[in-house]
Design a protein around this motif. Sequence first.
Motif, PDB file in Angstrom:
ATOM      1  N   ALA A 126       2.682  -0.510  -6.371  1.00 57.07           N
ATOM      2  CA  ALA A 126       3.025  -0.432  -4.945  1.00 57.07           C
ATOM      3  C   ALA A 126       4.498  -0.745  -4.735  1.00 57.07           C
ATOM      4  O   ALA A 126       5.179  -0.104  -3.925  1.00 57.07           O
ATOM      5  CB  ALA A 126       2.156  -1.396  -4.142  1.00 57.07           C
ATOM      6  N   TYR A 127       5.006  -1.728  -5.476  1.00 56.98           N
ATOM      7  CA  TYR A 127       6.428  -2.098  -5.383  1.00 56.98           C
ATOM      8  C   TYR A 127       7.318  -0.911  -5.757  1.00 56.98           C
ATOM      9  O   TYR A 127       8.313  -0.623  -5.084  1.00 56.98           O
ATOM     10  CB  TYR A 127       6.691  -3.292  -6.291  1.00 56.98           C
ATOM     11  CG  TYR A 127       8.153  -3.608  -6.510  1.00 56.98           C
ATOM     12  CD1 TYR A 127       8.866  -4.369  -5.594  1.00 56.98           C
ATOM     13  CD2 TYR A 127       8.825  -3.145  -7.643  1.00 56.98           C
ATOM     14  CE1 TYR A 127      10.214  -4.655  -5.795  1.00 56.98           C
ATOM     15  CE2 TYR A 127      10.158  -3.429  -7.855  1.00 56.98           C
ATOM     16  CZ  TYR A 127      10.849  -4.186  -6.925  1.00 56.98           C
ATOM     17  OH  TYR A 127      12.184  -4.459  -7.119  1.00 56.98           O
ATOM     18  N   LEU A 128       6.971  -0.214  -6.840  1.00 58.26           N
ATOM     19  CA  LEU A 128       7.790   0.923  -7.257  1.00 58.26           C
ATOM     20  C   LEU A 128       7.697   2.071  -6.258  1.00 58.26           C
ATOM     21  O   LEU A 128       8.699   2.741  -5.973  1.00 58.26           O
ATOM     22  CB  LEU A 128       7.361   1.401  -8.648  1.00 58.26           C
ATOM     23  CG  LEU A 128       7.630   0.448  -9.817  1.00 58.26           C
ATOM     24  CD1 LEU A 128       7.316   1.134 -11.137  1.00 58.26           C
ATOM     25  CD2 LEU A 128       9.062  -0.057  -9.809  1.00 58.26           C
ATOM     26  N   ARG A 129       6.501   2.304  -5.719  1.00 60.31           N
ATOM     27  CA  ARG A 129       6.360   3.360  -4.715  1.00 60.31           C
ATOM     28  C   ARG A 129       7.234   3.056  -3.499  1.00 60.31           C
ATOM     29  O   ARG A 129       7.896   3.936  -2.953  1.00 60.31           O
ATOM     30  CB  ARG A 129       4.891   3.488  -4.296  1.00 60.31           C
ATOM     31  CG  ARG A 129       3.995   4.029  -5.408  1.00 60.31           C
ATOM     32  CD  ARG A 129       2.523   3.878  -5.063  1.00 60.31           C
ATOM     33  NE  ARG A 129       2.145   4.720  -3.945  1.00 60.31           N
ATOM     34  CZ  ARG A 129       1.425   4.295  -2.906  1.00 60.31           C
ATOM     35  NH1 ARG A 129       1.043   3.025  -2.828  1.00 60.31           N
ATOM     36  NH2 ARG A 129       1.089   5.140  -1.938  1.00 60.31           N
ATOM     37  N   TRP A 130       7.246   1.795  -3.082  1.00 59.09           N
ATOM     38  CA  TRP A 130       8.084   1.401  -1.941  1.00 59.09           C
ATOM     39  C   TRP A 130       9.552   1.612  -2.270  1.00 59.09           C
ATOM     40  O   TRP A 130      10.315   2.126  -1.444  1.00 59.09           O
ATOM     41  CB  TRP A 130       7.787  -0.047  -1.574  1.00 59.09           C
ATOM     42  CG  TRP A 130       8.912  -0.790  -0.900  1.00 59.09           C
ATOM     43  CD1 TRP A 130       9.497  -1.947  -1.318  1.00 59.09           C
ATOM     44  CD2 TRP A 130       9.589  -0.433   0.312  1.00 59.09           C
ATOM     45  NE1 TRP A 130      10.497  -2.328  -0.459  1.00 59.09           N
ATOM     46  CE2 TRP A 130      10.575  -1.423   0.556  1.00 59.09           C
ATOM     47  CE3 TRP A 130       9.475   0.620   1.207  1.00 59.09           C
ATOM     48  CZ2 TRP A 130      11.433  -1.381   1.654  1.00 59.09           C
ATOM     49  CZ3 TRP A 130      10.333   0.670   2.306  1.00 59.09           C
ATOM     50  CH2 TRP A 130      11.297  -0.333   2.522  1.00 59.09           C
ATOM     51  N   ASP A 176      -1.533   5.572   2.007  1.00 63.07           N
ATOM     52  CA  ASP A 176      -2.420   4.405   1.908  1.00 63.07           C
ATOM     53  C   ASP A 176      -3.179   4.194   3.212  1.00 63.07           C
ATOM     54  O   ASP A 176      -2.649   4.433   4.305  1.00 63.07           O
ATOM     55  CB  ASP A 176      -1.603   3.143   1.610  1.00 63.07           C
ATOM     56  CG  ASP A 176      -1.061   3.125   0.192  1.00 63.07           C
ATOM     57  OD1 ASP A 176      -1.237   4.136  -0.519  1.00 63.07           O
ATOM     58  OD2 ASP A 176      -0.462   2.112  -0.204  1.00 63.07           O
ATOM     59  N   GLU A 177      -4.408   3.731   3.089  1.00 65.45           N
ATOM     60  CA  GLU A 177      -5.167   3.320   4.263  1.00 65.45           C
ATOM     61  C   GLU A 177      -4.521   2.070   4.855  1.00 65.45           C
ATOM     62  O   GLU A 177      -3.899   1.284   4.133  1.00 65.45           O
ATOM     63  CB  GLU A 177      -6.618   3.038   3.890  1.00 65.45           C
ATOM     64  CG  GLU A 177      -7.388   4.270   3.438  1.00 65.45           C
ATOM     65  CD  GLU A 177      -7.528   5.301   4.547  1.00 65.45           C
ATOM     66  OE1 GLU A 177      -7.623   4.888   5.730  1.00 65.45           O
ATOM     67  OE2 GLU A 177      -7.530   6.505   4.236  1.00 65.45           O
ATOM     68  N   PRO A 178      -4.646   1.862   6.177  1.00 64.70           N
ATOM     69  CA  PRO A 178      -3.953   0.737   6.824  1.00 64.70           C
ATOM     70  C   PRO A 178      -4.207  -0.617   6.180  1.00 64.70           C
ATOM     71  O   PRO A 178      -3.273  -1.382   5.940  1.00 64.70           O
ATOM     72  CB  PRO A 178      -4.473   0.791   8.266  1.00 64.70           C
ATOM     73  CG  PRO A 178      -4.769   2.239   8.487  1.00 64.70           C
ATOM     74  CD  PRO A 178      -5.311   2.741   7.177  1.00 64.70           C
ATOM     75  N   ASP A 179      -5.471  -0.956   5.900  1.00 62.78           N
ATOM     76  CA  ASP A 179      -5.760  -2.268   5.312  1.00 62.78           C
ATOM     77  C   ASP A 179      -5.137  -2.399   3.923  1.00 62.78           C
ATOM     78  O   ASP A 179      -4.570  -3.446   3.569  1.00 62.78           O
ATOM     79  CB  ASP A 179      -7.271  -2.502   5.235  1.00 62.78           C
ATOM     80  CG  ASP A 179      -7.887  -2.734   6.608  1.00 62.78           C
ATOM     81  OD1 ASP A 179      -7.134  -2.980   7.570  1.00 62.78           O
ATOM     82  OD2 ASP A 179      -9.127  -2.665   6.714  1.00 62.78           O
ATOM     83  N   ALA A 180      -5.233  -1.328   3.136  1.00 63.86           N
ATOM     84  CA  ALA A 180      -4.652  -1.362   1.790  1.00 63.86           C
ATOM     85  C   ALA A 180      -3.134  -1.470   1.879  1.00 63.86           C
ATOM     86  O   ALA A 180      -2.510  -2.197   1.090  1.00 63.86           O
ATOM     87  CB  ALA A 180      -5.055  -0.114   1.018  1.00 63.86           C
TER      88      ALA A 180
END
Length: 292
Positions: free
Chosen positions: A282-286, A190-194
Motif C-alpha cells: 500500500a505504501y508503494l502504491r501511494w 480500494d474499498e473505503p474501509d480498506a
Amino acid sequence: MTQVVDPIDRSLMDPSVAPSDDWYRHVNGGWLDANPVPAEYPRWGAFDQLNEQNQVRLHRLLEAAAATPAEPGTPARMVGDYFAAGMDETAIDAAGIEPIRPLLARIEAAGTPAAILAVVGELQRVAADPLHSLSVAPDFEDADAYLAYLGEGGLGLPEREYYLGEDERSVTLRDAYLAHVAAQLRNLGDEPDAADERAAGILALERRLAEATHTPEQQRDPQIILNRFAVADLDGLMPRHGLAAYARGLGATAASVNIDNPEFFRALDATLAETPIETLRAYLRWHVVKGL
C-alpha cells in the motif's frame, strides 16, 4: 572630469532606520517596501524573482514548441509533444490509472521484503523516491568525480516534525494527510474501509522513518551528512536486506557511496522486516501516485 558613479543604489536602503538599530532594514528597507511578498509565496527575494522570470520564459518556449510542432525526432518536437501531453487534461482523465497499471501490478506481485526492495529500486529510477532518496552529484572529496548519494527519505509530509509534533497544527495536518492518502487509495480501487486501514498503516510506517530522520538543522551540517561507505561494507547497515547488492542494482558502480544518515538505514532494515507486506504494498502504491 571623470564622473564618479555611486555603486550603491541607495533607493534600495532605508536611511530612516539607523544601522545600529536594524542593519538588515537599513540596507534593504527600500527594496522590501517596493517588493512585498506575493500572497502565493512564503518568501521573496532577488533569486525568487529570477526564478519566476525564468519560469515565465520556459512556459512561453514550451507553449511555442507545442503550438508549432518541429520535425519528428528533433529535441524541439519531443519537448513540444511532452508539454502537450502533460497539458491534455481530457486525455489524462480518460486514461485514469491505466498508465501506471504495470507498476501497480508489479507492486501487488511483491510477496517478500526482497521483492519489495526490487520494486523500490525500479521506482527510484523513475523518481518516485519511496523509502529513501537517491542522487548523483560531485564527490564531496573530489570535484572531478561523481558519487552516488543514498539518503533518508520516503516521507509524504515535508519533514520529520510533521509526524512527531503533538501540537494542534501538527495533529490537524496529519489528519488531513491521512484522509488524502485514503482518498488516493480509493482512486486506485480500494474499498473505503480498506483504504482507511491501509492509510493508517502507511502513516505508521512513515512515522517510523521520520523517527530515524535527521532534524532540518542536522541535514545542513556537513559533518553529519557526509559519510563515505565502501559499497562492500553496506550490508553492515542493512544486514537482513543486503544494502550492498541493492546499491549496485541502483547503478552505484564506484567503490564507495555517501550515506547521509547511517542510522536511518539501520532503522529501515528493521522497518522492512517488521512491517506487514500488505502495508508495504500500500505504501508503494501511494508513493507511485504521489511521486508520478
